[in-house]
Design a protein around this motif. Structure first.
Motif, PDB file in Angstrom:
ATOM      1  N   HIS A  37       0.805  -1.226   0.000  1.00 24.77           N
ATOM      2  CA  HIS A  37       0.000   0.000   0.000  1.00 24.77           C
ATOM      3  C   HIS A  37       0.829   1.262   0.000  1.00 24.77           C
ATOM      4  O   HIS A  37       1.986   1.277   0.437  1.00 24.77           O
ATOM      5  N   TYR A  38       0.199   2.363  -0.467  1.00 26.56           N
ATOM      6  CA  TYR A  38       0.776   3.695  -0.287  1.00 26.56           C
ATOM      7  C   TYR A  38       0.638   4.063   1.181  1.00 26.56           C
ATOM      8  O   TYR A  38      -0.289   3.665   1.820  1.00 26.56           O
ATOM      9  N   PRO A  39       1.382   4.872   1.788  1.00 27.46           N
ATOM     10  CA  PRO A  39       2.624   5.417   1.205  1.00 27.46           C
ATOM     11  C   PRO A  39       3.795   4.469   1.400  1.00 27.46           C
ATOM     12  O   PRO A  39       3.843   3.727   2.373  1.00 27.46           O
ATOM     13  N   PHE A  40       4.719   4.456   0.479  1.00 26.34           N
ATOM     14  CA  PHE A  40       5.899   3.620   0.617  1.00 26.34           C
ATOM     15  C   PHE A  40       7.081   4.358   0.023  1.00 26.34           C
ATOM     16  O   PHE A  40       6.937   5.326  -0.716  1.00 26.34           O
ATOM     17  N   ILE A  41       8.240   3.901   0.373  1.00 27.52           N
ATOM     18  CA  ILE A  41       9.460   4.445  -0.229  1.00 27.52           C
ATOM     19  C   ILE A  41       9.935   3.423  -1.253  1.00 27.52           C
ATOM     20  O   ILE A  41      10.159   2.259  -0.915  1.00 27.52           O
ATOM     21  N   PRO A  42      10.103   3.808  -2.510  1.00 23.49           N
ATOM     22  CA  PRO A  42      10.450   2.837  -3.554  1.00 23.49           C
ATOM     23  C   PRO A  42      11.691   2.025  -3.235  1.00 23.49           C
ATOM     24  O   PRO A  42      11.752   0.846  -3.523  1.00 23.49           O
ATOM     25  N   GLY A  43      12.683   2.680  -2.595  1.00 20.59           N
ATOM     26  CA  GLY A  43      13.900   1.946  -2.262  1.00 20.59           C
ATOM     27  C   GLY A  43      13.613   0.782  -1.333  1.00 20.59           C
ATOM     28  O   GLY A  43      14.128  -0.323  -1.483  1.00 20.59           O
ATOM     29  N   GLN A  44      12.739   1.047  -0.333  1.00 18.84           N
ATOM     30  CA  GLN A  44      12.408  -0.014   0.627  1.00 18.84           C
ATOM     31  C   GLN A  44      11.654  -1.141  -0.048  1.00 18.84           C
ATOM     32  O   GLN A  44      11.851  -2.320   0.287  1.00 18.84           O
ATOM     33  N   VAL A  45      10.789  -0.778  -0.998  1.00 17.24           N
ATOM     34  CA  VAL A  45      10.038  -1.822  -1.703  1.00 17.24           C
ATOM     35  C   VAL A  45      11.004  -2.726  -2.451  1.00 17.24           C
ATOM     36  O   VAL A  45      10.900  -3.956  -2.412  1.00 17.24           O
ATOM     37  N   LYS A  46      11.979  -2.100  -3.129  1.00 16.12           N
ATOM     38  CA  LYS A  46      12.926  -2.926  -3.900  1.00 16.12           C
ATOM     39  C   LYS A  46      13.733  -3.814  -2.979  1.00 16.12           C
ATOM     40  O   LYS A  46      13.985  -4.990  -3.288  1.00 16.12           O
ATOM     41  N   ARG A  47      14.116  -3.262  -1.815  1.00 14.57           N
ATOM     42  CA  ARG A  47      14.901  -4.071  -0.876  1.00 14.57           C
ATOM     43  C   ARG A  47      14.074  -5.245  -0.365  1.00 14.57           C
ATOM     44  O   ARG A  47      14.554  -6.369  -0.242  1.00 14.57           O
ATOM     45  N   TYR A  48      12.804  -4.977  -0.050  1.00 15.98           N
ATOM     46  CA  TYR A  48      11.924  -6.024   0.470  1.00 15.98           C
ATOM     47  C   TYR A  48      11.750  -7.138  -0.546  1.00 15.98           C
ATOM     48  O   TYR A  48      11.815  -8.332  -0.213  1.00 15.98           O
ATOM     49  N   ILE A  49      11.585  -6.742  -1.800  1.00 17.78           N
ATOM     50  CA  ILE A  49      11.388  -7.754  -2.846  1.00 17.78           C
ATOM     51  C   ILE A  49      12.630  -8.626  -2.979  1.00 17.78           C
ATOM     52  O   ILE A  49      12.545  -9.854  -3.117  1.00 17.78           O
ATOM     53  N   GLN A  50      13.810  -7.981  -2.918  1.00 15.17           N
ATOM     54  CA  GLN A  50      15.030  -8.774  -3.018  1.00 15.17           C
ATOM     55  C   GLN A  50      15.168  -9.735  -1.855  1.00 15.17           C
ATOM     56  O   GLN A  50      15.601 -10.875  -1.994  1.00 15.17           O
ATOM     57  N   GLN A 193       5.679 -18.542   0.210  1.00 19.99           N
ATOM     58  CA  GLN A 193       5.277 -18.433   1.612  1.00 19.99           C
ATOM     59  C   GLN A 193       5.906 -17.270   2.372  1.00 19.99           C
ATOM     60  O   GLN A 193       5.221 -16.624   3.156  1.00 19.99           O
ATOM     61  N   PRO A 194       7.215 -16.976   2.203  1.00 21.87           N
ATOM     62  CA  PRO A 194       7.784 -15.858   2.976  1.00 21.87           C
ATOM     63  C   PRO A 194       7.091 -14.534   2.703  1.00 21.87           C
ATOM     64  O   PRO A 194       7.094 -13.644   3.556  1.00 21.87           O
ATOM     65  N   LEU A 195       6.477 -14.419   1.526  1.00 22.90           N
ATOM     66  CA  LEU A 195       5.799 -13.159   1.221  1.00 22.90           C
ATOM     67  C   LEU A 195       4.594 -12.963   2.139  1.00 22.90           C
ATOM     68  O   LEU A 195       4.194 -11.832   2.430  1.00 22.90           O
ATOM     69  N   PHE A 196       4.009 -14.075   2.613  1.00 25.29           N
ATOM     70  CA  PHE A 196       2.773 -13.965   3.375  1.00 25.29           C
ATOM     71  C   PHE A 196       3.004 -13.884   4.872  1.00 25.29           C
ATOM     72  O   PHE A 196       2.095 -14.113   5.653  1.00 25.29           O
ATOM     73  N   PHE A 197       4.253 -13.632   5.294  1.00 22.73           N
ATOM     74  CA  PHE A 197       4.492 -13.577   6.731  1.00 22.73           C
ATOM     75  C   PHE A 197       4.220 -12.202   7.317  1.00 22.73           C
ATOM     76  O   PHE A 197       3.977 -12.071   8.510  1.00 22.73           O
ATOM     77  N   LEU A 198       4.266 -11.176   6.482  1.00 26.77           N
ATOM     78  CA  LEU A 198       4.106  -9.807   6.984  1.00 26.77           C
ATOM     79  C   LEU A 198       2.625  -9.548   7.150  1.00 26.77           C
ATOM     80  O   LEU A 198       1.876  -9.561   6.182  1.00 26.77           O
ATOM     81  N   ASP A 199       2.173  -9.317   8.396  1.00 19.91           N
ATOM     82  CA  ASP A 199       0.748  -9.018   8.540  1.00 19.91           C
ATOM     83  C   ASP A 199       0.564  -7.575   9.004  1.00 19.91           C
ATOM     84  O   ASP A 199       1.521  -6.844   9.169  1.00 19.91           O
ATOM     85  N   LYS A 200      -0.685  -7.174   9.206  1.00 19.59           N
ATOM     86  CA  LYS A 200      -0.946  -5.756   9.397  1.00 19.59           C
ATOM     87  C   LYS A 200      -0.545  -5.286  10.779  1.00 19.59           C
ATOM     88  O   LYS A 200      -0.577  -4.088  11.060  1.00 19.59           O
ATOM     89  N   TYR A 201      -0.182  -6.203  11.691  1.00 21.58           N
ATOM     90  CA  TYR A 201       0.221  -5.779  13.026  1.00 21.58           C
ATOM     91  C   TYR A 201       1.723  -5.561  13.118  1.00 21.58           C
ATOM     92  O   TYR A 201       2.232  -5.183  14.145  1.00 21.58           O
ATOM     93  N   ASP A 202       2.438  -5.827  12.035  1.00 17.09           N
ATOM     94  CA  ASP A 202       3.878  -5.589  12.035  1.00 17.09           C
ATOM     95  C   ASP A 202       4.146  -4.099  11.941  1.00 17.09           C
ATOM     96  O   ASP A 202       3.451  -3.378  11.233  1.00 17.09           O
ATOM     97  N   ASP A 203       5.229  -3.662  12.618  1.00 18.77           N
ATOM     98  CA  ASP A 203       5.522  -2.223  12.608  1.00 18.77           C
ATOM     99  C   ASP A 203       6.548  -1.865  11.568  1.00 18.77           C
ATOM    100  O   ASP A 203       7.265  -0.894  11.721  1.00 18.77           O
ATOM    101  N   GLY A 204       6.647  -2.649  10.518  1.00 20.30           N
ATOM    102  CA  GLY A 204       7.671  -2.372   9.523  1.00 20.30           C
ATOM    103  C   GLY A 204       7.306  -1.195   8.642  1.00 20.30           C
ATOM    104  O   GLY A 204       6.234  -0.594   8.770  1.00 20.30           O
ATOM    105  N   PRO A 205       8.191  -0.880   7.710  1.00 20.82           N
ATOM    106  CA  PRO A 205       7.932   0.274   6.849  1.00 20.82           C
ATOM    107  C   PRO A 205       6.872  -0.013   5.790  1.00 20.82           C
ATOM    108  O   PRO A 205       6.288   0.922   5.243  1.00 20.82           O
ATOM    109  N   LEU A 206       6.615  -1.285   5.505  1.00 22.66           N
ATOM    110  CA  LEU A 206       5.686  -1.597   4.427  1.00 22.66           C
ATOM    111  C   LEU A 206       4.409  -2.215   4.975  1.00 22.66           C
ATOM    112  O   LEU A 206       4.434  -2.973   5.940  1.00 22.66           O
ATOM    113  N   LYS A 207       3.314  -1.907   4.291  1.00 23.83           N
ATOM    114  CA  LYS A 207       2.037  -2.532   4.639  1.00 23.83           C
ATOM    115  C   LYS A 207       1.543  -3.295   3.426  1.00 23.83           C
ATOM    116  O   LYS A 207       1.467  -2.736   2.342  1.00 23.83           O
TER     117      LYS A 207
END
Lengths: 601, 180
Positions: A37-50, A193-207
């Motif tokens: 979701h927005y808002p995100f920082i593109p750099g963080q998105v690329k890092r997360y995907i890697q 499967q690792p993609l589905f570990f981040l849930d909405k209660y995590d305090d990370g930069p991405l949602k």
């Protein structure tokens, strides 16, 4: 070409954001796995995907943008288009949805070689309006062919957990054809499967939004069992090693005991269960779906076996059932002996009006009568011990119902040993007679069996050979009805016993091999065993793309049982019916239930 | 939605319904006539009369109860496993073909065949007892050998429509298959 987009159902109401997923190579399709979701920082998105790529081994990429504007939010058309420059892709999908409408609209931005982008729309009406009137349909220059889009909605949880049949596992053969689109799609979702570990209660930069974004799913019972299974496996493997040492003691490899242990079905069942326990107690977790299902089926069949055995025991040791059985056994044996006696007396007279050869009749009849007398004295000798034997034998049911049934089958075999002996004597006599008769018949006609050429040749006999041969032939021919009758009677008796033993063996085999876990999974979680998929057209609005709902088509019960049967020592008749009848006619000994010593798949 | 007067190979009336969801997605449904109440009543009366005659001679009530049980079980078996209500064919360009039959009790069996396995849809002839009938079928190919036909899946097996109905479905399917 039609572009297919596999869209998860959980993201139907997700906030606007970026779509993350994968393109399927070779087919014009894309699988959307999650929405960031927005808002995100593109750099963080690329890092997360890697990071996800490193963990799961699946190549992820940003597929495009998803926009579901809320109340008060303006359309972000230009913002969305700028995003495609930040994440450079060959094709960029822009999917829009409005509240109140069920249809999606999709625009595809293609990066062509010049670096410029061309846009293709899926809405037909808008295109025709833009053309203007009177213009020929030569619109190929700028827009290209109109791209048709199909949205295939799928339920992420079910697709992730399900296994397509027929199972193709292992390293794919490069010479074989590439896996079909559906298989690739299922595999992609299952491996992410690792993609589905981040849930909405995590305090990370991405949602993100995916099927587990409401919170990771888990079961306490499963986790507790996993923790408990490690020490349990160690214990079982230790016990097994002790048992294997005991079985390898030298005294057991002496000839008579070794021969007995291959004949007694209890020993076979014991070795079979040891194999099973060894499979179960291996320390490595199951690699692959087939291994897991096999382990689970073995475990469930073992538990059901033990439960049924305990049930049998609770019935047997209550209300003096054992004493009743023991007291009923000796009179039953006496009754059988009396019936056999009467049968033999009938055969020694004129059975069914046939006239038997007196002398041979008396010989055979007296011989068998003596055998029965021996057997009956043996039973009477054993009678005080029978109750004890039954009591201790019933204890074996705590290992499982299969052991009790095997023990019963062995006891029946021991008790009807005399019938087996009669059958062998009768069969051997009859077989000998038939072979001599056929050979002497050839002599009678002046022919001979040529062993070298394996055929019948003519032969000139001497006079005395012919004389003796014909004499013997006549004698044997007239003695044939007597022998044949004895053979018939005892073969029938033997077949009755064999049938009973066969029923016991079949039920033991059934308990051993029936995949109860797989059938239970098919009933309660039918999406886990998939034969294929089925599509349903969702009600569409005119002018939008086609929406299909993809559901899992569960496997049929027959296929479930066939695929997941535990391989057992096969206990099926090894001869076909015609071969059996032929053997009976000629007098060859028949062993209809043959245990194979090695497991067959 | 079109509904012309089609018949099956035995002369019973069936109905064909063609629905076009989109330019490359069409659904064809062939509906068989429903279970007729008259037939059900005739069968039930025959079985029960027979049971009554047997009861009259043997005076055993088990005969009556078993007749009732047999009738009930037979009827349930028939509508759940034997009587097909409608069969449908869903053709989705570049995705595949879905064949499904719906039984009188509501049970539905579905098979989906992917486009990579489909060679073509054709009308074939077959010898069926004493007659020669036409049937629509899907030719499947092994992706390794694109030229050979690996197997044949016949469509509309329970309703067995006649040639006019089949030609209509065939033309529609070929339009979609030729585009993708």
């Amino acid at each position: 070409m039609v572009l297919k987009i596999y869209f998860p159902q959980c993201c139907n109401r997700a906030d606007s954001g970026l779509m993350v997923g994968r393109w399927i190579a070779g087919h014009d399709s894309a699988v959307v796995l999650a929405v960031i979701h927005y808002p995100f920082i593109p750099g963080q998105v690329k890092r997360y995907i890697q990071q996800i790529q490193a963990q799961s081994g699946v190549e992820l990429s940003v597929l495009g943008s998803w926009s579901l504007p809320k109340e008060g939010q303006e359309g972000m058309e230009s913002f969305l288009r700028d995003l495609s420059t930040i994440f450079p892709q060959e094709r960029w999908l822009q999917i829009n949805r409005e509240f109140g409408k069920t249809g999606f609209t999709c625009e595809v931005l293609t990066q062509d070689q010049n670096g410029g982008t061309t846009q293709q729309e899926a809405k037909k009406k808008k295109k025709m309006v833009e053309e203007g009137d009177g213009e020929a349909v030569g619109d190929g220059e700028e827009e290209g062919e109109e791209e048709k889009v199909i949205f295939v909605h799928y339920e992420q949880k079910k697709v992730m957990l399900s296994q397509l049949h027929p199972i193709e596992n292992g390293v794919p053969d490069p010479k074989a054809d590439p896996p079909s689109e559906l298989r690739q799609m299922f595999r992609m979702v299952a491996n992410s499967q690792p993609l589905f570990f981040l849930d909405k209660y995590d305090d990370g930069p991405l949602k993100t939004t995916h099927w587990q974004s409401e919170g990771r799913e888990g079961s306490i019972i499963v986790e507790l069992l996993k923790q408990a299974s490690a020490p349990l496996c160690l214990l079982i493997s230790w016990l097994l090693s002790i048992w294997t040492c005991f079985c390898n003691i030298r005294i057991f490899s002496l000839y008579p005991l070794r021969f007995l242990s291959t004949k007694l079905s209890t020993c076979i069942q014991l070795s079979y269960r040891t194999e099973h326990m060894r499979t179960l107690s291996s320390a490595k977790p199951a690699a692959g779906h087939t291994q897991f299902m096999r382990k689970a089926n073995i475990l469930v069949s073992l538990l059901v076996d033990v439960a049924l055995g305990l049930l049998l025991m609770s019935w047997l040791y209550r209300d003096n059932h054992i004493t009743m059985l023991a007291n009923a056994l000796v009179p039953a044996a006496d009754h059988i002996a009396k019936e056999l006696d009467e049968l033999l007396q009938w055969l020694m007279g004129a059975p069914a009006g046939l006239k038997m050869n007196r002398a041979l009749d008396q010989v055979l009849g007296r011989f068998f009568l003596y055998h029965i007398h021996l057997w009956i004295s043996y039973i009477h000798l054993m009678s005080p011990f029978i109750e004890g034997i039954l009591w201790y034998g019933g204890l074996s049911a705590c290992l499982g119902l299969t052991f009790a049934l095997s023990l019963l089958s062995d006891m029946v075999a021991l008790l009807t040993f005399h019938i087996y002996c009669f059958y062998v004597y009768g069969a051997r006599l009859y077989c000998l007679k038939i072979y001599s008769l056929s050979s002497l018949w050839r002599l009678f006609r002046g022919k001979k069996w040529n062993v070298l050429r394996q055929r019948v040749d003519s032969c000139s006999y001497d006079l005395d050979q012919l004389f003796i041969g014909t004499l013997l032939f006549t004698i044997l021919l007239f003695l044939l009805p007597t022998t044949a009758l004895y053979y018939l009677v005892f073969t029938l008796l033997r077949l009755v016993v064999v049938l009973f033993q066969g029923v016991l063996h079949l039920s033991v085999d059934f308990i051993n091999s029936f995949p109860l876990f797989a059938v239970g999974l098919r009933i309660f979680r039918s999406f886990r065993l998939a034969e294929g998929v089925k599509f349903r057209v969702l009600c569409e609005e005119p002018g939008t793309a086609l929406h299909l709902m993809m559901e899992i088509n569960p496997l049929k019960y027959g296929t479930v049982v066939q695929t997941y049967r535990t391989p057992t020592y096969s206990c099926y008749p090894k001869d076909s019916w015609t071969a059996l009848v032929k053997k009976l006619f000629v007098g060859e000994l028949i062993y209809p239930w043959r245990h194979k010593t090695t497991k067959t798949d | 939605m079109e509904d012309e007067a089609f018949t099956d190979i035995n002369g019973k009336a069936i109905s064909l319904d063609c629905h076009s969801h989109s330019g490359f997605c069409r659904e064809f449904t062939v509906s068989s006539p429903k279970v007729s109440v008259g037939k059900v009543m005739v069968y039930t009366c025959c079985v029960w009369l027979l049971a009554y005659t047997v009861f009259f001679f043997t005076q055993n009530t088990a005969v009556l109860s078993s007749a009732i049980l047999i009738t009930l079980v037979g009827m349930m078996f028939h509508i759940h496993f034997v009587k097909v209500d409608h069969e449908s064919l869903l053709v989705i360009g570049s995705l595949g073909i879905q064949v499904s039959s719906c039984y009188a009790s509501g049970r539905e069996t579905t098979t989906f065949i992917e486009m990579s396995k489909i060679k073509d849809i054709v009308i074939n002839e077959a010898i069926y007892m004493h007659q020669i009938i036409y049937y629509l079928c899907v030719l499947l190919k092994d992706p390794a050998e694109p030229k050979a036909v690996s197997s044949v899946v016949p469509l509309f097996q329970s309703s067995k429509p006649r040639l006019n109905c089949l030609v209509k479905v065939y033309k529609s399917c070929q339009e979609i298959l030729s585009k993708c």
